[in-house]
Design an enzyme around this catalytic site. Structure first.
Site, PDB file in Angstrom:
ATOM      1  N   GLY A  53       0.758  -1.233   0.000  1.00 17.29           N
ATOM      2  CA  GLY A  53       0.000   0.000   0.000  1.00 17.29           C
ATOM      3  C   GLY A  53       0.793   1.289   0.000  1.00 17.29           C
ATOM      4  O   GLY A  53       0.224   2.350   0.262  1.00 17.29           O
ATOM      5  N   TRP A  55       2.203   2.913  -2.571  1.00 20.90           N
ATOM      6  CA  TRP A  55       1.769   3.786  -3.656  1.00 20.90           C
ATOM      7  C   TRP A  55       0.360   4.321  -3.388  1.00 20.90           C
ATOM      8  O   TRP A  55       0.051   5.455  -3.751  1.00 20.90           O
ATOM      9  CB  TRP A  55       1.837   3.045  -4.992  1.00 20.90           C
ATOM     10  CG  TRP A  55       3.221   3.045  -5.576  1.00 20.90           C
ATOM     11  CD1 TRP A  55       4.396   3.072  -4.883  1.00 20.90           C
ATOM     12  CD2 TRP A  55       3.572   3.026  -6.956  1.00 20.90           C
ATOM     13  NE1 TRP A  55       5.457   3.063  -5.749  1.00 20.90           N
ATOM     14  CE2 TRP A  55       4.996   3.035  -7.017  1.00 20.90           C
ATOM     15  CE3 TRP A  55       2.858   2.979  -8.142  1.00 20.90           C
ATOM     16  CZ2 TRP A  55       5.688   3.007  -8.231  1.00 20.90           C
ATOM     17  CZ3 TRP A  55       3.544   2.962  -9.348  1.00 20.90           C
ATOM     18  CH2 TRP A  55       4.936   2.974  -9.388  1.00 20.90           C
ATOM     19  N   ASP A  75      -5.785  -5.574  -5.276  1.00 22.28           N
ATOM     20  CA  ASP A  75      -4.755  -6.593  -5.068  1.00 22.28           C
ATOM     21  C   ASP A  75      -5.426  -7.898  -4.668  1.00 22.28           C
ATOM     22  O   ASP A  75      -6.526  -7.897  -4.087  1.00 22.28           O
ATOM     23  CB  ASP A  75      -3.763  -6.171  -3.984  1.00 22.28           C
ATOM     24  CG  ASP A  75      -2.436  -6.925  -4.097  1.00 22.28           C
ATOM     25  OD1 ASP A  75      -1.440  -6.309  -4.511  1.00 22.28           O
ATOM     26  OD2 ASP A  75      -2.414  -8.127  -3.797  1.00 22.28           O
ATOM     27  N   ASP A 116       2.691  -1.175  -9.558  1.00 16.58           N
ATOM     28  CA  ASP A 116       4.047  -1.463  -9.083  1.00 16.58           C
ATOM     29  C   ASP A 116       4.219  -2.946  -8.793  1.00 16.58           C
ATOM     30  O   ASP A 116       5.114  -3.346  -8.068  1.00 16.58           O
ATOM     31  CB  ASP A 116       4.334  -0.630  -7.823  1.00 16.58           C
ATOM     32  CG  ASP A 116       5.799  -0.698  -7.402  1.00 16.58           C
ATOM     33  OD1 ASP A 116       6.661  -0.758  -8.296  1.00 16.58           O
ATOM     34  OD2 ASP A 116       6.084  -0.696  -6.184  1.00 16.58           O
ATOM     35  N   LYS A 156       5.592  -0.865 -13.666  1.00 23.70           N
ATOM     36  CA  LYS A 156       6.962  -1.379 -13.561  1.00 23.70           C
ATOM     37  C   LYS A 156       7.274  -2.261 -14.763  1.00 23.70           C
ATOM     38  O   LYS A 156       6.422  -3.028 -15.240  1.00 23.70           O
ATOM     39  CB  LYS A 156       7.131  -2.164 -12.270  1.00 23.70           C
ATOM     40  CG  LYS A 156       8.524  -2.746 -12.063  1.00 23.70           C
ATOM     41  CD  LYS A 156       8.619  -3.534 -10.773  1.00 23.70           C
ATOM     42  CE  LYS A 156       8.522  -2.632  -9.573  1.00 23.70           C
ATOM     43  NZ  LYS A 156       8.774  -3.362  -8.300  1.00 23.70           N
TER      44      LYS A 156
END
Length: 327
Positions: A53, A55, A75, A116, A156
């Protein structure tokens, strides 16, 4: 040294705890924003693969103050609550997850989608690059459902020899694609971030999560692209050069001469994959201990009569090795 030795290892790990971030990766998003002004004019943002968490924390502080429910975190793992962040425990490859995101935005689309996420690296670069590429394409696929035209997508990416194909795929959907390397990202890592701005899908494109992107046949020379398919993506470094170097070790001695104190993590992981292993280790059940009677030690047969007579030649006793059956 114990815990302080771990703090000494990574300055951004230490700074993240001191500043209340859940992970050191928060500095990566902050440095990306300093370079590209990602949050300018953003009112609705989606954080894919959000756990733990960090970001989402940055998004909630930067844009969450404009009203509740403007940041949605997705998620598979459970994540501790964050103020101003709506959490969805779901799969980013499912259409139901995309519909739930739009529902939280009251039918509107997002201005910014970030990801990410990364797989558990194996150390085999070809495998890791492939897995990361598939994760990026999955994030891009759901972004085509929830991102508004002109929106921004940040994810990413692992830079490998075949990364040109990924750049070409991103360039199909965005007018601008850059590869950025924040200063808080280690130089020794192949990690970087694809910053895609100006979402503009091709005419006739229909978003469909059941059809993976880039799913077609290609030969071994697909990286040698020519003409308009050959995309040259600029590489940009982010962060002040006078800032901390992520590959350097810094001493724990403070400038004012005070003693360093260990700071615990802001939020420990919730139900991590290794939780069961930690529990078994505490109970001594992680590895079965071998008892002496299960694995006999090799012994030397000693003669019954002592060889002390000077009239006899002393011979070395025969050594018999009894191989233990410890399988």
């Amino acid at each position: 040294m114990g815990r302080t030795s771990k703090d000494k290892r990574d300055v951004y790990y230490r700074l993240a705890k001191e500043n209340g971030w859940r992970a050191r990766s928060a500095f990566k998003l902050l440095q990306l924003d300093e370079e590209f002004h990602l949050f300018q004019g953003v009112t609705r943002a989606v954080d894919l693969c959000a756990a733990p968490g960090s970001w989402s924390q940055v998004l909630s502080q930067k844009i969450g103050g404009q009203g509740p429910g403007h940041v949605v975190a997705v998620d598979l793992q459970a994540m501790a609550p964050l103020p101003g962040v709506i959490q969805i425990q779901g799969d980013i490859t499912q259409l139901s997850t995309a519909k739930e995101i739009i529902q939280h935005f009251e039918g509107c689309h997002a201005d910014l989608v970030v990801c990410d996420g990364a797989p558990d690296v194996t150390g085999l670069h070809d495998v890791d690059e492939y897995m990361q590429a598939q994760l990026l394409l999955a994030a891009l696929n759901i972004a085509t459902h929830v991102l508004k035209p002109g929106g921004c997508f940040v994810a990413k990416i692992f830079r490998g020899r075949d990364v040109t194909l990924l750049y070409s795929q991103l360039r199909v959907f965005f007018s601008s694609v850059l590869c950025a390397k924040p200063r808080s990202s280690r130089n020794s890592s192949i990690e970087a971030f694809a910053v895609c701005r100006g979402y503009d899908p091709p005419e006739g494109f229909v978003a469909d999560l059941t059809k993976p992107l880039l799913d077609h046949s290609y030969d071994s020379d697909f990286n040698q692209l020519d003409g308009p398919t050959r995309i040259i993506v600029p590489f940009v470094t982010c962060g002040d050069l006078s800032a901390y170097d992520s590959d350097r070790s810094y001493p724990l001695d403070l400038q004012d001469g005070s003693e360093y104190k260990y700071t615990p993590p802001t939020q420990p992981p919730i139900s991590p994959p290794y939780q069961e292993a930690c529990t078994l280790k505490k109970k001594g059940q992680l590895a079965k201990e071998t008892r002496p009677q299960d694995c006999p030690i090799s012994r030397v047969d000693v003669p019954s009569q002592p060889l002390t007579s000077p009239h006899h030649t002393l011979l070395a006793p025969e050594v018999k090795h009894n191989k233990p059956n410890c399988t």
